[in-house]
Design an enzyme around this catalytic site. Structure first.
Site, PDB file in Angstrom:
ATOM      1  N   HIS A 141       0.804  -1.229   0.000  1.00  0.00           N
ATOM      2  CA  HIS A 141       0.000   0.000   0.000  1.00  0.00           C
ATOM      3  C   HIS A 141       0.837   1.278   0.000  1.00  0.00           C
ATOM      4  O   HIS A 141       0.520   2.246   0.678  1.00  0.00           O
ATOM      5  CB  HIS A 141      -0.953  -0.005   1.193  1.00  0.00           C
ATOM      6  CG  HIS A 141      -1.985  -1.097   1.132  1.00  0.00           C
ATOM      7  ND1 HIS A 141      -2.496  -1.573  -0.058  1.00  0.00           N
ATOM      8  CD2 HIS A 141      -2.599  -1.817   2.123  1.00  0.00           C
ATOM      9  CE1 HIS A 141      -3.389  -2.526   0.200  1.00  0.00           C
ATOM     10  NE2 HIS A 141      -3.461  -2.700   1.503  1.00  0.00           N
ATOM     11  N   HIS A 212      -9.436   1.639   1.123  1.00  0.00           N
ATOM     12  CA  HIS A 212      -9.290   0.466   1.991  1.00  0.00           C
ATOM     13  C   HIS A 212     -10.344   0.453   3.099  1.00  0.00           C
ATOM     14  O   HIS A 212     -10.023   0.225   4.276  1.00  0.00           O
ATOM     15  CB  HIS A 212      -7.888   0.430   2.599  1.00  0.00           C
ATOM     16  CG  HIS A 212      -7.376  -0.953   2.878  1.00  0.00           C
ATOM     17  ND1 HIS A 212      -8.074  -1.860   3.652  1.00  0.00           N
ATOM     18  CD2 HIS A 212      -6.239  -1.587   2.493  1.00  0.00           C
ATOM     19  CE1 HIS A 212      -7.371  -2.979   3.749  1.00  0.00           C
ATOM     20  NE2 HIS A 212      -6.264  -2.849   3.051  1.00  0.00           N
ATOM     21  N   GLU A 349     -11.260  -4.171  -2.508  1.00  0.00           N
ATOM     22  CA  GLU A 349     -10.425  -3.094  -3.017  1.00  0.00           C
ATOM     23  C   GLU A 349     -10.316  -3.194  -4.546  1.00  0.00           C
ATOM     24  O   GLU A 349      -9.705  -4.132  -5.062  1.00  0.00           O
ATOM     25  CB  GLU A 349      -9.042  -3.174  -2.375  1.00  0.00           C
ATOM     26  CG  GLU A 349      -9.061  -3.143  -0.862  1.00  0.00           C
ATOM     27  CD  GLU A 349      -7.826  -3.789  -0.264  1.00  0.00           C
ATOM     28  OE1 GLU A 349      -6.708  -3.265  -0.482  1.00  0.00           O
ATOM     29  OE2 GLU A 349      -7.972  -4.840   0.393  1.00  0.00           O
TER      30      GLU A 349
END
Length: 383
Positions: A141, A212, A349
């Protein structure tokens, strides 16, 4: 798979139930935060920039509260089968909790690259780039310096739309190019939260933006999501190695625990004797979507408790389904002092594939000067 980096694409969010009221409607050149006293728990200064909580509310009473720290969806109130407003996303009661080490990206905007990049490196135009390692030997991420930890500039356009922008400088977290990013949250009257992303760069780079949010349609703080029924419109997924990096293969879901083409509960196959499930401690995998034109849902999830159904629409080719396997419930610092135990939330996601910069057979995530990254995802709640 089709690249989504086009110069032009005409493609074509909640207050806490007691703590917040909606922001003033009408155009504004400067974002206005909620004014209820409890919002002070989210209002602070980080790195010399103001952090505030912004609330969007639609005509049916649904609402979404968003912090410009990480662009995080803090709460999302939607009506259940009895028209009772239910908060369906996990989060914290104060901004400080979102800043603690190891916080699991609750509700955050993710970039510069969502999901994992193997061994934290990739080669672009003949040059190797090394990223921050924050997931064992890999980058997750965006790294430790990802967009989830940034204060975004905020502009509340009206009572149902919030614009966030951020400039990621060349070399930030190891990524090349100065990236100008804008994300627009829109809460529609049909209880759909639309998220539109755009970005431009002055140097070739890789981009993969997503959100997220952790959902529990029984209501945040409920102990499980295993009783939720899930459908994912995908005939294949990308299997991973023991560090959760894709092998580069596409594996058919038919006859496996990963087949959600027909509705089944999340818990039905999650503990099967499957090496992939063992690697992820459950589902933590990218699904190659069959259709992703933004016109039909790529996934549907329904709670048997509240009757709430979440439909996901996107133009992205992939969907990471994560079943909350690394939530432990060890801390009671969720909303209202709640613990968030193992598998008490799921994430859907929307994205390009994990580790795509290192797999030539995956759709490209390269963005070049003169191009505009543009993508859109909608989370729609029906009953």
């Amino acid at each position: 798979m089709k690249k989504r980096f086009l110069r032009t694409i005409p493609f074509a969010a909640l207050c806490l139930a007691v703590a917040f009221t909606s922001c003033n409607s009408g155009s504004s050149t400067k974002a206005e935060a909620t004014t209820q006293s409890d919002s002070s728990k989210y209002n602070t200064t980080i790195d010399g920039k103001e952090v505030r909580l912004y609330t969007l509310k639609n005509k049916s009473g649904a609402s979404v509260s968003i912090s410009n720290y990480g662009g995080r969806v803090v709460s999302l109130l939607v009506p259940d089968k009895n028209d009772k407003l239910t908060d369906v996303v996990l989060g914290y009661d104060s901004i400080g909790a979102y800043r603690k080490k190891g916080e699991p990206f609750f509700g955050a905007l993710i970039g510069r690259y969502g999901n994992r990049i193997g061994k934290g490196k990739f080669t672009l135009e003949g040059k190797e780039y090394n990223l921050q390692l924050n997931d064992g030997v890999n980058t997750l991420h965006g790294g430790t310096d990802g967009f989830f930890s940034k204060v975004w500039e905020a502009k509340q356009v009206d009572s149902q739309k919030l614009e966030l922008s951020y400039v990621s400088k060349d070399g930030e977290a190891g990524y090349p190019g100065t990236l100008n990013v804008k994300v627009v949250y829109t809460l529609k009257d049909d209880n759909a939260l639309q998220i539109d992303y755009t970005a431009t760069t002055d140097k070739a780079t890789v981009v993969n933006l997503t959100n997220h949010a952790y959902f529990n349609l029984n209501g945040e703080g409920d102990s499980t999501i295993l009783n939720h029924e899930l459908v994912i419109d995908a005939n294949a997924y990308t299997p991973v190695d023991s560090t959760l990096i894709p092998t580069g293969k596409l594996t058919p879901v038919a006859g496996t625990a990963f087949d959600f083409n027909k509705a089944k509960t999340i818990g039905k196959s999650i503990d099967e004797n499957d090496q992939q499930l063992k690697y992820g401690k459950g589902y933590d995998h990218n699904f190659a979507l069959t259709h992703h034109d933004g016109k039909k849902p790529v996934a549907k999830v329904t709670s048997p408790v509240t009757g709430i159904t979440l439909e996901v629409y996107t133009v992205e080719p992939g969907l990471q389904f994560y079943s909350g396997n690394f939530l432990t419930g060890a801390d009671h610092d969720g909303k209202g002092g709640k613990a968030y135990p193992h598998r008490s939330a799921f994430c859907l996601e929307t994205q390009h594939f994990p580790d795509a910069p290192n797999h030539a057979n995956f759709a490209s995530t390269v963005l070049k000067p003169g191009e505009t990254y543009q993508t859109s995802t909608t989370y729609k709640f029906v009953k």
